[in-house]
Write a protein that holds these residues in place. Structure first.
Motif, mmCIF file in Angstrom:
data_model
loop_
_atom_site.group_PDB
_atom_site.id
_atom_site.type_symbol
_atom_site.label_atom_id
_atom_site.label_comp_id
_atom_site.label_asym_id
_atom_site.label_seq_id
_atom_site.Cartn_x
_atom_site.Cartn_y
_atom_site.Cartn_z
ATOM 1 N N SER A 146 -7.252 6.642 20.270
ATOM 2 C CA SER A 146 -6.045 7.137 20.936
ATOM 3 C C SER A 146 -6.114 8.635 21.171
ATOM 4 O O SER A 146 -5.724 9.122 22.236
ATOM 5 N N PHE A 147 -6.614 9.377 20.183
ATOM 6 C CA PHE A 147 -6.689 10.830 20.336
ATOM 7 C C PHE A 147 -7.637 11.210 21.468
ATOM 8 O O PHE A 147 -7.341 12.107 22.269
ATOM 9 N N SER A 148 -8.783 10.547 21.548
ATOM 10 C CA SER A 148 -9.752 10.860 22.603
ATOM 11 C C SER A 148 -9.198 10.505 23.982
ATOM 12 O O SER A 148 -9.372 11.261 24.950
ATOM 13 N N LEU A 149 -8.513 9.367 24.079
ATOM 14 C CA LEU A 149 -7.950 8.959 25.366
ATOM 15 C C LEU A 149 -6.880 9.938 25.833
ATOM 16 O O LEU A 149 -6.825 10.313 27.011
ATOM 17 N N VAL A 150 -6.015 10.354 24.929
ATOM 18 C CA VAL A 150 -4.968 11.304 25.296
ATOM 19 C C VAL A 150 -5.581 12.648 25.672
ATOM 20 O O VAL A 150 -5.133 13.312 26.622
ATOM 21 N N PRO A 158 1.149 15.533 29.425
ATOM 22 C CA PRO A 158 1.535 16.921 29.113
ATOM 23 C C PRO A 158 0.566 17.541 28.110
ATOM 24 O O PRO A 158 -0.082 16.842 27.325
ATOM 25 N N HIS A 159 0.458 18.839 28.148
ATOM 26 C CA HIS A 159 -0.421 19.542 27.218
ATOM 27 C C HIS A 159 0.142 19.460 25.807
ATOM 28 O O HIS A 159 1.339 19.659 25.584
ATOM 29 N N MET A 160 -0.733 19.181 24.864
ATOM 30 C CA MET A 160 -0.340 19.037 23.467
ATOM 31 C C MET A 160 -1.281 19.846 22.588
ATOM 32 O O MET A 160 -2.385 20.204 22.994
ATOM 33 N N GLN A 161 -0.815 20.116 21.383
ATOM 34 C CA GLN A 161 -1.660 20.825 20.419
ATOM 35 C C GLN A 161 -2.764 19.898 19.928
ATOM 36 O O GLN A 161 -2.503 18.795 19.451
ATOM 37 N N ILE A 162 -4.002 20.363 20.027
ATOM 38 C CA ILE A 162 -5.163 19.593 19.601
ATOM 39 C C ILE A 162 -5.905 20.377 18.526
ATOM 40 O O ILE A 162 -6.193 21.562 18.715
ATOM 41 N N THR A 163 -6.180 19.738 17.416
ATOM 42 C CA THR A 163 -6.958 20.363 16.351
ATOM 43 C C THR A 163 -8.272 19.622 16.192
ATOM 44 O O THR A 163 -8.347 18.401 16.398
ATOM 45 N N TYR A 164 -9.308 20.378 15.808
ATOM 46 C CA TYR A 164 -10.649 19.821 15.661
ATOM 47 C C TYR A 164 -11.077 19.970 14.203
ATOM 48 O O TYR A 164 -11.347 21.081 13.739
ATOM 49 N N PRO A 165 -11.112 18.881 13.451
ATOM 50 C CA PRO A 165 -11.441 18.974 12.019
ATOM 51 C C PRO A 165 -12.890 19.326 11.736
ATOM 52 O O PRO A 165 -13.231 19.653 10.607
ATOM 53 N N SER A 166 -13.764 19.243 12.723
ATOM 54 C CA SER A 166 -15.171 19.571 12.518
ATOM 55 C C SER A 166 -15.668 20.339 13.730
ATOM 56 O O SER A 166 -14.931 20.610 14.666
#
Length: 298
Positions: free
Chosen positions: A1-5, A15-23
């Protein structure tokens, strides 16, 4: 779901959303808003259907529709992109023939729970379509103008003492990546109905790269010392603190002086055409940085 969004956001479908990258791998990402929506949706599904047996209809219909859409997209990809039209037609007919049997059998359970999957899909479709059409309307309203044609006008405004100066440096964020063109609304904002006089005009474009920690920039000055187009390239894991980075580009250390413990700016100097951005942490006040640190004293 995260990758698709995330991909839908890049395609202007969400709409633009906050995206965090754990690695450091870009494919591994986390979107807090999507996670919250999924949590609420799961709770709603559990409260609505109560048991797993009641969820079979909704689950079965969503799976068969997913299979059909995958077959359709694969067929279009092979037909248009790979130009393998015979293979695309054969694969599409074979898989669609099999999957249509499952789809027709799932339709019989539409009123037993299958409608829920259709409602969710319809809601997502409305959001994506509305955002896409709105983005297209916004882009159609934007008119690019040749930047160099307006340099004399900006120079005249800059030297016009009858117009009150609103600031030393006027900064605009632009989506346009070509320094030779500027959006009409930005130029009209400076020149039309209450001209905005400043010592220097800065137009900032931000590019997010696929590398996690990219930190460089380029500057187009148009042969002047009062108009600058700055392209800042930031890695996808780098916070977009544009005000901090821009100060590092605008004021090198030689132009900073210390008075009563506060570091102040003295004057503006044309920046280097290319350079790297030094990222600083605001809580490390005693650290030594190769930039002007007045923003730490704010």
């Amino acid at each position: 779901s995260f990758s698709l969004v995330s991909e839908a956001i890049r395609l202007d479908l969400m709409p633009h959303m906050q995206i965090t990258y754990p690695s450091q791998t870009k494919g591994q990402l986390y979107i807090p808003l999507v996670n919250s929506v999924m949590w609420v949706g799961c709770c709603a599904v559990v409260l609505l259907f109560r048991t797993a047996a009641h969820m079979e209809a909704a689950y079965g219909l969503s799976i068969t529709v997913t299979l059909l859409m995958t077959t359709f997209l694969l067929t279009v990809y092979l037909f248009k992109r790979k130009k393998r039209r015979i293979a695309a037609v054969v694969i599409g007919l074979v898989f669609a023939f099999i999957e249509l049997f499952f789809f027709v059998s799932s339709l019989t359970k539409f009123f037993k729970g299958g409608y829920f999957a259709v409602l969710i899909a319809a809601a997502l479709f409305v959001v994506m379509l509305s955002w896409y059409l709105g983005t297209q309307v916004e882009r159609m309203q934007g008119v690019p103008l040749k930047m160099r044609q307006y340099l004399p006008t900006l120079q005249a405004l800059r030297q016009d003492a009858s117009v009150p100066q609103i600031c030393e440096n006027l900064v605009y964020i632009t989506n346009n990546s070509d320094p030779e063109y500027m959006d009409r609304d930005i130029l009209y904002s400076i020149l039309d109905k209450g001209p905005k006089r400043a010592s220097a005009y800065w137009f900032i474009h931000i590019q997010v790269t696929d590398e996690p920690f990219t930190s460089d920039y380029s500057v187009e000055s148009y042969g002047t010392d009062y108009v600058f187009f700055v392209t800042i390239r930031l890695g996808f894991k780098v916070p977009q603190r544009v005000n901090v980075y821009l100060r590092q580009i605008m004021w090198p250390p030689a132009l900073c002086r210390n008075r009563c413990g506060n570091i102040l700016f003295t004057k503006t100097q044309p920046p280097a055409a290319f350079g790297s951005i030094t990222f600083v942490k605001p809580w490390r006040r005693k650290a030594t940085y190769p930039i002007c640190k007045s923003w730490l004293c704010a």
